[in-house]
Design a protein around this motif. Sequence first.
Motif, PDB file in Angstrom:
ATOM      1  N   LEU A 179       0.853  -1.177   0.000  1.00  0.00           N
ATOM      2  CA  LEU A 179       0.000   0.000   0.000  1.00  0.00           C
ATOM      3  C   LEU A 179       0.896   1.237   0.000  1.00  0.00           C
ATOM      4  O   LEU A 179       2.012   1.203   0.544  1.00  0.00           O
ATOM      5  N   PRO A 180       0.443   2.342  -0.587  1.00  0.00           N
ATOM      6  CA  PRO A 180       1.244   3.573  -0.582  1.00  0.00           C
ATOM      7  C   PRO A 180       1.474   4.086   0.835  1.00  0.00           C
ATOM      8  O   PRO A 180       0.683   3.824   1.752  1.00  0.00           O
ATOM      9  N   VAL A 181       2.545   4.854   0.991  1.00  0.00           N
ATOM     10  CA  VAL A 181       2.872   5.410   2.305  1.00  0.00           C
ATOM     11  C   VAL A 181       2.290   6.800   2.500  1.00  0.00           C
ATOM     12  O   VAL A 181       2.405   7.358   3.592  1.00  0.00           O
ATOM     13  N   ASP A 182       1.676   7.383   1.468  1.00  0.00           N
ATOM     14  CA  ASP A 182       1.100   8.721   1.596  1.00  0.00           C
ATOM     15  C   ASP A 182      -0.311   8.734   1.014  1.00  0.00           C
ATOM     16  O   ASP A 182      -0.656   7.906   0.157  1.00  0.00           O
ATOM     17  N   LEU A 183      -1.111   9.679   1.476  1.00  0.00           N
ATOM     18  CA  LEU A 183      -2.531   9.694   1.127  1.00  0.00           C
ATOM     19  C   LEU A 183      -2.766  10.026  -0.342  1.00  0.00           C
ATOM     20  O   LEU A 183      -3.651   9.441  -0.977  1.00  0.00           O
TER      21      LEU A 183
ATOM     22  N   SER B 198       1.913  12.872  15.874  1.00  0.00           N
ATOM     23  CA  SER B 198       1.566  14.245  15.493  1.00  0.00           C
ATOM     24  C   SER B 198       0.845  14.199  14.159  1.00  0.00           C
ATOM     25  O   SER B 198       1.379  13.659  13.181  1.00  0.00           O
ATOM     26  N   LEU B 199      -0.375  14.737  14.123  1.00  0.00           N
ATOM     27  CA  LEU B 199      -1.132  14.761  12.883  1.00  0.00           C
ATOM     28  C   LEU B 199      -0.673  15.924  12.013  1.00  0.00           C
ATOM     29  O   LEU B 199      -0.368  17.014  12.504  1.00  0.00           O
ATOM     30  N   CYS B 200      -0.645  15.677  10.708  1.00  0.00           N
ATOM     31  CA  CYS B 200      -0.262  16.669   9.712  1.00  0.00           C
ATOM     32  C   CYS B 200      -1.468  16.947   8.811  1.00  0.00           C
ATOM     33  O   CYS B 200      -2.489  16.262   8.903  1.00  0.00           O
ATOM     34  N   ALA B 201      -1.338  17.921   7.924  1.00  0.00           N
ATOM     35  CA  ALA B 201      -2.358  18.071   6.890  1.00  0.00           C
ATOM     36  C   ALA B 201      -2.448  16.749   6.130  1.00  0.00           C
ATOM     37  O   ALA B 201      -1.426  16.126   5.846  1.00  0.00           O
ATOM     38  N   PRO B 202      -3.649  16.293   5.816  1.00  0.00           N
ATOM     39  CA  PRO B 202      -3.781  14.981   5.179  1.00  0.00           C
ATOM     40  C   PRO B 202      -2.974  14.834   3.898  1.00  0.00           C
ATOM     41  O   PRO B 202      -2.416  13.776   3.612  1.00  0.00           O
ATOM     42  N   LEU B 203      -2.901  15.906   3.093  1.00  0.00           N
ATOM     43  CA  LEU B 203      -2.145  15.878   1.845  1.00  0.00           C
ATOM     44  C   LEU B 203      -1.963  17.310   1.377  1.00  0.00           C
ATOM     45  O   LEU B 203      -2.573  18.242   1.910  1.00  0.00           O
ATOM     46  N   ARG B 204      -1.109  17.488   0.387  1.00  0.00           N
ATOM     47  CA  ARG B 204      -0.991  18.790  -0.273  1.00  0.00           C
ATOM     48  C   ARG B 204      -1.723  18.690  -1.602  1.00  0.00           C
ATOM     49  O   ARG B 204      -1.262  18.015  -2.526  1.00  0.00           O
TER      50      ARG B 204
END
Length: 301
Positions: free
Chosen positions: A37-41, A78-84
Motif C-alpha cells: 500500500l502507498p505510504v502517503d494519502l 503528530s497529525l499533519c495536513a492529510p495531503l498537499r
Amino acid sequence: MRLVTYTFNDSPERLGAQVDDLVVDLATLATLADVQLPVDLLSFIRAGGTAQDTACGLLAGGPAAWPAEAVHRLDDVSLCAPLRPGKIIGVGLNYVEHVEESSRSLDTDKDLPPRPVLFSKPATAVTGPGQPILHNGDLTQQLDWECELAVVIGRTAFKVSEEEAYDHIFGFSIVNDISARDQRRSGQWFFSKGQDSYAPFGPAVVTADQIPDPMALDLSLRVNGVTKQKSNTRHMLFPIARLIADISSGVTLEPGDVIATGSPAGVGAGMVPPEFLHPGDTVEATVEGIGTLTNPVVDAR
C-alpha cells in the motif's frame, strides 16, 4: 475509513487509518501481510479502489489482529495536513445568510449568485491540525475565519454531470478558509485568501462511504471557546454535485484536489462590531462525522 497523515518520533510523514484512539500505519500493516500500500494519502487516492479495498481488508480483523509495530496511540503521534492538494478551489457566497452578511460588511452583491462564485488557494496555503495560522500585522488587521466542508476528489472529473458527480469523490475533510479581509485587491481574493497558513486542513479525510449524506452535516466554528458559526450543509446555495459539475465544465479536477464548499454566516467581518483574529487566539472548526480542526494564531512579523 478515517485516514490521517502523521509523524511518529520525528519520522517522515506516513499514512494511517485512525480507529478510535489508535493510528494504524497502513503501509507497515500491508508489508507485514505481504501486500503493498502507498505510504502517503495522495498516492493512496491515486491508486483507486484497489488500495481502499486492500486497506479495508487488512483492518477488518480489528486491533487484536494488528501487529504491534503497525499501531500507535493517537496521543503519541503528530497529525499533519492529510495531503498537499494539486489545487484548492474555494466557493464564495454559498450559504444564503452569508450572502446577506457579506453584502452588508464586505460590499459584495446583495443578490444571490446565479452560478457558483469560485476562487483558488495555492497548495502553499495548506497547514495541518495544531499548526499555526500566521498573523502578519504588517499585512492585515482583519484576519477572519470560515469553517467549510472540504470535498476531496478521488477520480479525474471533466465535464461530469450532477448525477455522476459523487462517483468522483474520495472523501471529506475540513478547511478553515482564513481570509485577510483588508487584502482584497480590486475585488480579487487570491492574496486575501492565499497567504501561507490560510488553508488549515484536516484533521482527517473520511472516505465517502462513511458519510451517508454530506448535504446534512452540522458545522460550527469557535474562537477561544466561543461559538461564532453554527449551521448545516443543507443550507448550501449550490450543493456538492452542482459544484463538481460546474467546476468540471471547464477545469479538470484531479485525484487529491480539494473543493472548499463555502462558509456559513458568522464570519468575523459580519459581526457588529466586526471581530478578527489576533495572535494568541485558538480557532476550532468542526464538521459532523469528521472531527475538529484546531489551530492557534501566532504573530508572524
